[in-house]
Design an enzyme around this catalytic site. Structure first.
Site, mmCIF file in Angstrom:
data_model
loop_
_atom_site.group_PDB
_atom_site.id
_atom_site.type_symbol
_atom_site.label_atom_id
_atom_site.label_comp_id
_atom_site.label_asym_id
_atom_site.label_seq_id
_atom_site.Cartn_x
_atom_site.Cartn_y
_atom_site.Cartn_z
ATOM 1 N N HIS A 122 15.893 35.909 -22.475
ATOM 2 C CA HIS A 122 15.639 34.537 -22.928
ATOM 3 C C HIS A 122 16.782 33.953 -23.774
ATOM 4 C CE1 HIS A 122 12.810 31.383 -24.737
ATOM 5 N NE2 HIS A 122 12.642 31.253 -23.442
ATOM 6 N N LYS A 124 20.220 32.099 -24.861
ATOM 7 C CA LYS A 124 20.935 30.931 -24.346
ATOM 8 C C LYS A 124 22.222 30.823 -25.149
ATOM 9 C CE LYS A 124 16.277 29.473 -24.551
ATOM 10 N NZ LYS A 124 15.893 30.045 -23.307
ATOM 11 N N ASP A 129 36.507 32.925 -25.754
ATOM 12 C CA ASP A 129 37.685 33.632 -26.292
ATOM 13 C C ASP A 129 37.324 34.588 -27.426
ATOM 14 O OD1 ASP A 129 39.253 32.353 -24.422
ATOM 15 O OD2 ASP A 129 39.912 30.775 -25.787
#
Lengths: 183, 183
Positions: A122, A124, A129
């Site tokens: 779940h 996100k 870099d």
């Protein structure tokens, strides 16, 4: 050294033409024709998110429950073609849904791994870099971007970035298909 | 002045007995009997989250897509009884689902507001004493806490807390029932 980025973005964000942003990111080879569509080009949360993502020069780790935004999918493919090392982790139950970008990313040669668990993957978040963390409530779907109340933090504080990098490497190794047991 | 809190919590977190934590938070009036259940009491992400929440002394703003964890629901009710000013914003489509804590919180006298929009109110954040932001991918459900890959940031950096406070006040006012148009 410049000041670390510390940005908070809120959504929904209005529909926005990103053709020129994407063409510019694709490099001098891409024709910089102006797009004739009537969508606005004004600054907005979505354009800020897209610019942060397109700033990647060396590596991009992506760990997303749902990824179906065509604009963000194109951005990730541009980075991959530019030589950025892209790795994607996603949720097995959601990656096959209609509009998912995951198949296109795999087809373009980007390595993708997914969970083999009962629960949802779940997260996100994305890491640019190994230095800039992009995280929040937002799944990378046009529905969420244009309709939902959502938040995204963009942060370069090492105290926040490092644990997410470690979490990504843990998940990446755990979801290595050669570790699957199929029992 | 002490150093600002900067903590990253990852989930899933194992089942954990929180009876003593909650009894302690409920104050000297509550009997501090030890719970006979066999669940572990060891430190874990969920206990850390719960302790941060229970540290509230004056105010608690909660803005959650889904809230069904009975343990976190009890914690919020304890804070309300202790005199903390609690306000809750949630998503209209999810607040009536089975196991939702929203009805119980309202019944206890806590003000709750919800969206009137097509999109989801998809935030998952809380603000303790207007100073500590708790935000991430985690909805406050036992399913997510114990089974999903999730992240929660706990942060006292004013640059991150202030925009979320402003977002809460914006949403709180926008979802004021006296503003509904019913057209």
């Amino acid at each position: 050294r410049r000041r670390p980025v510390r940005e908070v973005l809120f959504f929904p964000s209005p529909p926005s033409c990103t053709e020129e942003l994407l063409a510019e990111a694709a490099g001098p080879g891409a024709a910089a024709r102006s797009c004739p569509c009537p969508l606005p080009r004004a600054d907005c949360s979505f354009r800020r998110l897209l610019r942060r993502l397109l700033s990647a020069r060396r590596s991009l780790e992506i760990c997303l429950f749902a990824f179906s935004s065509p604009q963000l999918g194109r951005a990730v493919q541009i980075l991959h073609r530019r030589g950025v090392r892209v790795r994607v982790v996603t949720d097995a139950q959601y990656m096959g849904l209609r509009g998912s970008q995951i198949g296109l990313l795999r087809h373009a040669g980007i390595p993708v791994r997914h969970d083999q668990e009962e629960g949802y993957m779940h997260h996100k978040f994305a890491i640019v870099d190994r230095r800039m963390l992009i995280t929040g409530s937002l799944n990378w779907t046009t529905q969420a971007i244009q309709n939902n109340r959502e938040n995204v933090l963009v942060m370069e504080d090492a105290e926040y970035v490092k644990p997410f990098l470690d979490e990504f490497e843990r998940i990446w190794e755990q979801y290595n298909p050669s570790n699957y047991r199929f029992i």
